[in-house]
Design a protein around this motif. Structure first.
Motif, PDB file in Angstrom:
ATOM      1  N   PRO A 152       0.818  -1.092   0.174  1.00  0.00           N
ATOM      2  CA  PRO A 152       0.034   0.022   0.097  1.00  0.00           C
ATOM      3  C   PRO A 152       0.930   1.430  -0.062  1.00  0.00           C
ATOM      4  O   PRO A 152       0.470   2.347  -0.525  1.00  0.00           O
ATOM      5  N   SER A 153       2.065   1.286   0.524  1.00  0.00           N
ATOM      6  CA  SER A 153       3.071   2.448   0.563  1.00  0.00           C
ATOM      7  C   SER A 153       3.904   2.521  -0.490  1.00  0.00           C
ATOM      8  O   SER A 153       4.823   3.448  -0.537  1.00  0.00           O
ATOM      9  N   GLY A 154       3.779   1.481  -1.460  1.00  0.00           N
ATOM     10  CA  GLY A 154       4.480   1.710  -2.731  1.00  0.00           C
ATOM     11  C   GLY A 154       5.732   0.787  -2.862  1.00  0.00           C
ATOM     12  O   GLY A 154       6.542   0.396  -3.760  1.00  0.00           O
ATOM     13  N   ASP A 155       6.062  -0.202  -1.674  1.00  0.00           N
ATOM     14  CA  ASP A 155       6.900  -1.266  -1.903  1.00  0.00           C
ATOM     15  C   ASP A 155       6.432  -2.141  -2.940  1.00  0.00           C
ATOM     16  O   ASP A 155       5.368  -2.324  -3.146  1.00  0.00           O
ATOM     17  N   ALA A 156       7.315  -2.949  -3.827  1.00  0.00           N
ATOM     18  CA  ALA A 156       6.873  -3.904  -4.609  1.00  0.00           C
ATOM     19  C   ALA A 156       7.985  -4.835  -4.838  1.00  0.00           C
ATOM     20  O   ALA A 156       9.351  -4.493  -4.865  1.00  0.00           O
ATOM     21  N   TYR A 157       7.785  -6.036  -4.980  1.00  0.00           N
ATOM     22  CA  TYR A 157       8.575  -7.287  -5.411  1.00  0.00           C
ATOM     23  C   TYR A 157       7.925  -7.962  -6.571  1.00  0.00           C
ATOM     24  O   TYR A 157       6.726  -8.547  -6.367  1.00  0.00           O
ATOM     25  N   LYS A 158       8.827  -8.184  -7.513  1.00  0.00           N
ATOM     26  CA  LYS A 158       8.668  -9.271  -8.493  1.00  0.00           C
ATOM     27  C   LYS A 158       9.536 -10.259  -8.823  1.00  0.00           C
ATOM     28  O   LYS A 158      10.785  -9.883  -8.804  1.00  0.00           O
ATOM     29  N   GLY A 159       9.125 -11.518  -8.533  1.00  0.00           N
ATOM     30  CA  GLY A 159      10.002 -12.586  -8.512  1.00  0.00           C
ATOM     31  C   GLY A 159       9.331 -13.916  -8.308  1.00  0.00           C
ATOM     32  O   GLY A 159       8.269 -14.118  -8.191  1.00  0.00           O
ATOM     33  N   GLN A 160      10.406 -14.738  -7.668  1.00  0.00           N
ATOM     34  CA  GLN A 160      10.016 -16.005  -7.125  1.00  0.00           C
ATOM     35  C   GLN A 160       9.620 -16.115  -5.710  1.00  0.00           C
ATOM     36  O   GLN A 160       9.970 -15.570  -4.692  1.00  0.00           O
ATOM     37  N   TRP A 161       8.433 -16.987  -5.499  1.00  0.00           N
ATOM     38  CA  TRP A 161       7.878 -17.199  -4.015  1.00  0.00           C
ATOM     39  C   TRP A 161       7.909 -18.897  -3.804  1.00  0.00           C
ATOM     40  O   TRP A 161       7.704 -19.462  -4.776  1.00  0.00           O
ATOM     41  N   VAL A 162       8.062 -19.154  -2.495  1.00  0.00           N
ATOM     42  CA  VAL A 162       7.777 -20.491  -1.842  1.00  0.00           C
ATOM     43  C   VAL A 162       6.971 -20.444  -0.922  1.00  0.00           C
ATOM     44  O   VAL A 162       7.444 -19.964   0.233  1.00  0.00           O
ATOM     45  N   MET A 163       5.648 -20.854  -0.742  1.00  0.00           N
ATOM     46  CA  MET A 163       5.102 -20.726   0.291  1.00  0.00           C
ATOM     47  C   MET A 163       5.149 -19.270   1.076  1.00  0.00           C
ATOM     48  O   MET A 163       5.325 -19.105   2.118  1.00  0.00           O
ATOM     49  N   ASN A 164       4.630 -18.436   0.370  1.00  0.00           N
ATOM     50  CA  ASN A 164       4.461 -16.859   0.875  1.00  0.00           C
ATOM     51  C   ASN A 164       5.735 -16.135   1.098  1.00  0.00           C
ATOM     52  O   ASN A 164       5.683 -15.072   1.642  1.00  0.00           O
ATOM     53  N   LEU A 165       6.868 -16.817   0.769  1.00  0.00           N
ATOM     54  CA  LEU A 165       8.322 -16.438   1.336  1.00  0.00           C
ATOM     55  C   LEU A 165       8.837 -16.162  -0.118  1.00  0.00           C
ATOM     56  O   LEU A 165       8.883 -16.791  -0.973  1.00  0.00           O
ATOM     57  N   LYS A 166       9.434 -15.044  -0.105  1.00  0.00           N
ATOM     58  CA  LYS A 166      10.456 -14.733  -1.322  1.00  0.00           C
ATOM     59  C   LYS A 166      11.420 -15.539  -1.138  1.00  0.00           C
ATOM     60  O   LYS A 166      12.262 -15.751  -0.440  1.00  0.00           O
ATOM     61  N   HIS A 167      11.764 -16.493  -2.280  1.00  0.00           N
ATOM     62  CA  HIS A 167      12.521 -17.435  -2.542  1.00  0.00           C
ATOM     63  C   HIS A 167      13.254 -17.832  -3.756  1.00  0.00           C
ATOM     64  O   HIS A 167      12.320 -18.254  -4.802  1.00  0.00           O
TER      65      HIS A 167
END
Length: 772
Positions: A139-154
């Motif tokens: 909501p504040s502007g943070d953004a992540y694009k990539g791989q996830w495993v079970m809700n975690l960036k991995h």
């Protein structure tokens, strides 16, 4: 009107109100949704029938449906067999929303999840988790694009922070780990290695003015060899540390004298201004959102014992309880359903599938064993040996200065690097007076073990207090198979094992490789060694007692209910105790194992990687006959001591009031998403998992892994690799040759290290798997 009828009408009215409210909210979010027309078989009351606002096909084919559920949630989309299946939209009463693909009532495939705060995730889902490739926008502007495993960036991913910082590189369990680039909003950047979200390892930091540092890092600051360069060509080379006493180096000018007054400590002050942005936390995770109960017309849920007091009022019986609240009018229908269920049970038994009826008899919680060991008090045969040991440890740990660096010279690992010290009763300038018999004390490779204790984060004062405090040690009642005796500290943190000379030689021979291995792999499962010593008793025999101090694997806040020693061999791999004598302290073996252990996916991937690395290390050192020691804590049991299944086959969204407390998906998600809680869990230590019960075929006497039954238990697991000091010497080769004549060579323990490693891994990877 009776009291029961009044209650039913009130419940009906509440459902109608929720339905109307949900339709208004749904129309405002999704717009008006077309509803399939009623068939001739629909009645006027279908509009408010339990959970639906549309008709359903009697043939259970795919069709479009609109569902307003009893708790006010709303679903519209494809439907099959009383489950969302295909593409659909789900709106929760708190404003969360999912639009995307479903599979048998679970979010599976591509989809978009939105939060009331405005945050969104768009990408792949698996069983309700963000898993695969996806983009999260906060909501504040943070953004992540990539791989996830079970809700975690991995895996590989790119994250831009609201403050203008950005990171691109490898992630592991939600934090930066591996190779990556972090760029601050002012243009300065770091390229290199990361660990657990901090700069750690080898890398380069470049400032906007052209200055840069190339070298090694620890916890976000230079540590070890490195070079600081100015844009004018001058540079400083040296050893870097926050401790000024460890700092040293040489400045090389470029031809002018502009930087001669520069202090290396200025670099640390400068870097302290560059913080690694942690970013905003993901709010409620998609997998934490419960879905209202769907009632399947086809699925038969397994009857389970749910209440903690041992009452059986669940599964099929619960369905009849709900139907009977409407009165006796549907009693006959209930009887017909009972007949159908009994017929289904008979069909399953005829096909050879385990009877659902039999699973209503749960497993028993093992009886609690007494606190292990006999306290070594005055008059005990080994009382003086214990005093000697404590005096020696106090002397060894107390006199040594802190380790300056974990980089040790080869001479530190030389087996000849040992210190002898005499302990007369009257004392010397180095040793205190004491009441025990005179003895000699030997420290093997003291600098190495001091460094290991530092590496394993063992505080010297706590270590001394555990072993040498006012509390006596405890001696285990019987020696191990090797003839060694074991002693436990009173706080259960450390185990002391007497050593044969051959075992001492093996440990000293492999000490350098062991040190490098546990330093390179902080999650290594091999047993932790903290000290190797020898007591030489005075007297005509001049008896020497060698012993090693190890971490006690089962020192945990959780009580261990079951213990297994697993090797992957079958010959002699059962306990020789009758059932009546087996308790929570009994070490069971391969053929006693009746579970498959399911770890969270990220942990399972780490587990198989680490098992491979540890086995490669032991194989290279020619070690065999090691085993994986596994401890299990069952989370839930009734007052009567019966284990309560986890309800893995319960309908989605079944309430806690019906099922009793479980290790819920929400609790697991909170554990996985909170970095501070990851610190309390190390691979093999206090790990949440599910244990699936297995049954061996009656005609397979040496079947190592039984057939899964679908009966799950929530557990906490503790495990590690022990007994790593047996090399494949001539005695083991002879044992292998002798037993191979009588038995199947693949079933015996004494085999070549390469074959042992392969067999061990094959077995462990069948016993452990990931949780879907």
């Amino acid at each position: 009107m009776s009291k029961d009828q009044s209650y039913v009408l009130k419940a009906w009215e509440v459902t109608v109100r929720k339905t109307q409210q949900a339709k208004k909210r749904a129309n405002s979010v999704f717009g008006t949704v077309s509803v399939a027309p009623h068939t001739d078989n629909d009645t006027a009351t279908d509009e408010y029938d339990d959970e639906t606002t549309t008709n359903r096909s009697s043939t259970e084919e795919f069709y479009h449906a609109e569902r307003v559920l009893p708790n006010g949630d709303y679903y519209t989309g494809q439907w099959y067999d009383s489950f969302p299946h295909g593409h659909g939209k789900y709106l929760w009463t708190d404003g969360c929303m999912y639009i995307g693909e479903w599979y048998n009532g679970k979010t599976m495939g591509n989809g978009k999840f939105g939060w009331p705060s405005g945050a969104t995730y768009e990408g792949e889902f698996k069983s309700g988790y963000m898993d695969g490739i996806g983009t999260y926008t906060g909501p504040s502007g943070d953004a992540y694009k990539g791989q996830w495993v079970m809700n975690l960036k991995h895996g590989h991913g790119v994250k831009s922070f609201a403050n203008g910082d950005a990171y691109e590189g490898e992630w592991r369990r939600g934090s930066q780990e591996g190779q990556g680039k972090y760029q601050w909003s002012d243009g300065s950047h770091y390229i290199g290695e990361w660990k657990n979200g901090t700069i750690y390892g080898k890398g380069s930091f470049v400032w906007t003015n052209g200055n840069r540092y190339d070298g090694f890092w620890d916890e976000g600051f230079p540590r070890g060899n490195g070079t600081y360069k100015w844009d004018d060509g001058s540079f400083y080379v040296g050893n870097w540390s926050k401790d000024p006493e460890e700092m040293n180096g040489t400045y090389y000018p470029s031809g002018n004298e502009g930087n001669l007054e520069w202090d290396p400590k200025d670099l640390f002050n400068n870097l302290s201004e560059y913080k690694i942005c942690s970013g905003e936390r993901v709010p409620t995770l998609p997998s934490q959102k419960k879905l209202s109960v769907w009632n399947s017309s086809k699925r038969i849920e397994k009857p389970r014992r749910m209440s903690v007091d041992g009452r059986v009022s669940v599964g099929v019986d619960r369905a009849f309880e709900k139907m009977n609240m409407w009165g006796n009018e549907i009693g006959e229908g209930g009887a017909d359903m009972r007949k159908e269920l009994d017929a289904e049970l008979m069909r399953l038994e005829a096909e050879g599938i385990q009877s659902l009826k039999s699973s209503t008899v749960p497993m028993k919680l093992p009886k609690a064993g007494r606190k292990q060991g006999e306290t070594i008090s005055k008059g005990h045969r080994n009382y003086e040996l214990m005093l000697n040991l404590q005096l020696g440890i106090r002397h060894s740990v107390g006199r040594q200065a802190p380790v300056a660096s974990l980089d040790l010279k080869p001479s530190a690992f030389d087996p000849k690097d040992k210190i002898w010290r005499r302990f007369p009763r009257e004392g010397t300038k180095y040793t205190p007076p004491h009441q025990s018999t005179e003895f000699k004390w030997k420290d093997y490779c003291p600098l190495v073990f001091r460094s290991l204790r530092k590496l394993f984060k063992v505080d010297p004062a706590d270590y001394m207090l555990s072993i040498c405090g006012n509390d006596a040690l405890r001696e285990l009642s019987s020696p191990g198979k090797s003839g060694s005796f074991f002693y436990l500290t009173n706080d259960d943190r450390y185990m002391i094992k007497t050593m044969k000379k051959s075992e001492t030689k093996v440990l000293l021979r492999m000490l350098a490789a062991y040190y490098n291995h546990v330093r390179a792999f902080e999650n290594s499962l091999v047993i932790r060694f903290f000290g190797l010593h020898c007591v030489k008793l005075n007297g005509p025999t001049q008896k020497k007692v060698r012993f090693v101090i190890m971490g006690n694997l089962f020192c945990s806040k959780y009580s261990v209910h079951r213990r297994f020693d697993l090797k992957g061999s079958s010959l002699g791999r059962t306990t020789d105790k009758p059932e009546s004598e087996i308790d929570s302290n009994t070490i069971l073996k391969d053929l006693d194992l009746n579970f498959i252990f399911r770890l969270q996916k990220a942990w399972y991937q780490e587990f198989i990687r680490q098992i491979d690395k540890d086995c490669e290390f032991l194989e290279q050192e020619r070690i065999m006959d090691y085993s994986l020691l596994v401890g299990i804590h069952f989370r839930e049991a009734s007052v009567a001591g019966e284990l309560i299944p986890s309800g893995a086959r319960t309908p989605i969204g079944e309430s806690d009031e019906e099922t009793g407390h479980r290790l819920s998906r929400a609790e697991v998600d909170q554990l996985l998403s909170d970095p501070s809680r990851w610190a309390s869990i190390r691979l093999g230590t206090n790990m949440p998992a599910r244990a699936e019960r297995t049954m061996r075929k009656s005609d397979c006497e040496f079947q190592l892994v039984g057939e899964p039954t679908g009966e799950f238990y929530e557990v906490v697991m503790i495990f590690g690799i022990i007994d790593i000091l047996q090399d494949y010497d001539i005695s083991k080769k002879l044992e292998h040759a002798y037993k191979s004549i009588q038995y199947d060579p693949s079933s015996i323990s004494a085999v070549d290290p390469r074959q042992y490693s392969r067999r061990f891994r094959d077995f462990i990877f069948k016993v452990f798997t990931y949780d879907n």
